[in-house]
Design a protein around this motif. Structure first.
Motif, short mmCIF file in Angstrom:
data_model
loop_
_atom_site.label_atom_id
_atom_site.label_comp_id
_atom_site.label_asym_id
_atom_site.label_seq_id
_atom_site.Cartn_x
_atom_site.Cartn_y
_atom_site.Cartn_z
N GLN A 33 -1.72 7.04 7.71
CA GLN A 33 -0.55 6.49 7.04
C GLN A 33 0.31 7.63 6.49
N GLU A 92 -7.79 7.20 7.50
CA GLU A 92 -9.06 6.48 7.42
C GLU A 92 -9.99 7.14 8.43
N ALA A 98 -17.71 4.59 3.47
CA ALA A 98 -17.27 3.78 2.34
C ALA A 98 -15.82 3.39 2.52
N SER A 99 -15.41 2.48 1.71
CA SER A 99 -14.05 1.96 1.85
C SER A 99 -13.07 2.87 1.15
N LYS A 100 -12.77 4.01 1.74
CA LYS A 100 -11.77 4.86 1.12
C LYS A 100 -11.00 5.62 2.19
N ILE A 101 -9.84 6.05 1.79
CA ILE A 101 -8.96 6.80 2.66
C ILE A 101 -8.76 8.17 2.05
N PHE A 103 -6.52 11.47 1.33
CA PHE A 103 -5.11 11.84 1.18
C PHE A 103 -4.92 13.34 1.34
N ASN B 32 -10.29 -4.49 -2.01
CA ASN B 32 -10.86 -3.22 -2.49
C ASN B 32 -9.87 -2.65 -3.49
N TYR B 34 -8.84 0.68 -6.21
CA TYR B 34 -9.00 2.13 -6.34
C TYR B 34 -8.27 2.63 -7.58
N TYR B 36 -6.77 6.38 -8.81
CA TYR B 36 -6.48 7.76 -8.46
C TYR B 36 -5.84 8.45 -9.66
N LEU B 44 -3.32 13.10 -4.32
CA LEU B 44 -4.08 12.12 -5.09
C LEU B 44 -5.56 12.46 -5.10
N LEU B 46 -9.08 10.72 -5.75
CA LEU B 46 -9.75 9.44 -5.93
C LEU B 46 -10.78 9.55 -7.04
N TYR B 49 -13.63 3.59 -6.83
CA TYR B 49 -13.22 2.49 -5.98
C TYR B 49 -14.25 1.37 -6.12
N VAL B 51 -15.52 -2.44 -4.24
CA VAL B 51 -15.44 -3.39 -3.13
C VAL B 51 -15.70 -4.81 -3.59
N GLY B 96 -10.31 -4.57 3.02
CA GLY B 96 -11.24 -3.76 3.78
C GLY B 96 -10.82 -2.31 3.71
N THR B 97 -10.90 -1.63 4.85
CA THR B 97 -10.52 -0.21 4.89
C THR B 97 -9.11 -0.04 5.44
N GLN B 100 -3.72 1.20 2.04
CA GLN B 100 -3.72 1.00 0.59
C GLN B 100 -2.30 0.83 0.09
#
Lengths: 113, 111
Positions: A33, A92, A98-101, A103, B32, B34, B36, B44, B46, B49, B51, B96-97, B100
């Motif tokens: 993204q 991603e 795990a559910s994270k992206i 940056f 989900n 988050y 930051y 950013l 993190l 987070y 779920v 989900g993934t 964001q």
């Protein structure tokens, strides 16, 4: 450790010029993204690219996802002062459990009138 | 349509004081969530987070904590703020993934 490196970190150009911002990694991403953030506000999503080699256009902005899905670029044609902001790429990772992206650290763009 | 809210927008707190930042999401279920932190003009970091309700994962050790008492509510807390806690705090949600989406942020200054 998965990293997304953005370059350049800072860029100041004259209105009307073209520019390219890069986002690179050694990891493969299932999607990537691009966001733009203005001071004091949250990042706003510009585009999501999913397929290797994919090119998406948003008016004067052209986004490309690398064939190997490890890198991406953002090209702005005829930059305008309204393009000023912090540009963030986020990916991603296929390796993520795990559910994270992840940056990137961002490119701060300033367009001089 | 989905919306995300954060408050307060700005906060100035003395060192050693407690902190509570709130984030709520509307228009979606089981997102989900988050937290930051962003240093001035930077990327950013993190912090946490989640779920699901009561499920919190921490990314970096620190004096902050997070809680998710309801499906669409995410809270960032501290018992005693440090100077280094100053920054711009952003809440985000995703399904989900997937991509964001970010809230407007909270500017925290610890003096």
């Amino acid at each position: 450790t998965q990293l997304l490196e953005q370059s350049p970190q800072f860029l100041s150009i004259q209105e009307g010029e073209n520019l390219t911002v890069y986002c690179n990694s050694s990891s493969v991403f299932s999607s990537l993204q691009w966001y733009r953030q203005e001071p004091g506000e949250g990042p706003v999503l510009l585009v999501t690219v999913v397929t290797g080699g994919e090119v998406k256009k948003l008016k004067r902005l052209t986004f490309q996802f690398g064939d190997a899905r490890k890198d991406s670029s953002l090209h702005i044609t005829a930059a305008q002062p309204g393009d000023t902001g912090l540009y963030l790429c986020a990916g991603e990772s296929l390796d993520s459990s795990a559910s994270k992206i992840i940056f990137g650290s961002g490119t701060r763009l300033s367009i001089r009138p | 349509s989905q919306t995300i809210h954060q408050w307060p927008a700005t906060l100035v707190q003395p060192v050693g004081s407690p902190l509570s930042l709130e984030c709520t999401v509307e228009g979606t279920s089981n997102p989900n969530l988050y937290w930051y932190r962003q240093a001035a003009g930077r990327g950013l970091q993190l912090l946490f987070y989640s779920v699901g309700i009561g499920q919190i994962s921490s990314e970096v050790p620190q004096n902050l904590s997070a809680s998710r008492p309801q499906d669409r509510q995410f809270i960032l807390s501290s018992k005693k703020l440090l100077l280094s806690d100053s920054g711009f705090y952003l809440c985000a949600w995703s399904i989900g993934t997937d991509t964001q989406y970010f809230g407007p942020g909270t500017r925290l200054t610890v003096l």
